[in-house]
Enzyme design. Structure first.
Site, short mmCIF file in Angstrom:
data_model
loop_
_atom_site.label_atom_id
_atom_site.label_comp_id
_atom_site.label_asym_id
_atom_site.label_seq_id
_atom_site.Cartn_x
_atom_site.Cartn_y
_atom_site.Cartn_z
N ILE A 68 13.72 58.52 -3.27
CA ILE A 68 14.75 57.17 -2.99
C ILE A 68 13.78 56.22 -3.19
O ILE A 68 12.62 56.23 -2.79
CB ILE A 68 15.77 57.42 -1.89
N CYS A 69 14.33 54.93 -3.51
CA CYS A 69 13.44 53.56 -3.40
C CYS A 69 14.61 52.55 -2.86
O CYS A 69 15.66 52.94 -2.18
CB CYS A 69 12.85 53.14 -4.38
N GLN A 70 14.31 51.43 -3.05
CA GLN A 70 15.04 50.43 -2.76
C GLN A 70 16.41 50.26 -3.62
O GLN A 70 17.64 50.36 -3.20
CB GLN A 70 14.53 49.03 -2.49
#
Length: 101
Positions: A68-70
């Protein structure tokens, strides 16, 4: 954005069920500052720029890796890198933390 071949994509809703699975590894490829501000319990912070040095030490190729990231951009890059390094089960969280409620 083209999905990466062999990388599964899930929504943040699907992620909620996946989080219960102890046989999966969860990594957040945002910066330590972003991670500190807000993250999902169970995720390990491995910033994208450190992934090449840390992946071998901190991740098992036997288990699925959920990234996951932003927004989903960096995690997609990370997923591509992991596939290239021989991780067979890689999952990208679509929409990233922005979509996490």
């Amino acid at each position: 954005m083209m999905p990466v071949k062999g990388v599964r994509t899930i929504t943040t809703d699907q992620l909620k069920t996946e989080l219960k699975d102890k046989n999966k590894q969860f990594i957040d490829v945002r910066t330590p500052g972003e991670f500190k501000g807000n993250h999902i319990r169970g995720f390990k912070n491995i910033p994208l720029h450190q992934l090449d040095q840390k992946a071998d030490k901190e991740l098992s190729k036997e288990k699925e890796v959920i990234v996951i990231c932003q927004s989903g951009m960096r995690s997609q890059q990370a997923s591509k890198m992991l596939k290239k390094w021989g991780y067979t089960k890689v999952t990208n969280v679509k929409g990233g933390m922005s979509a996490w409620a």
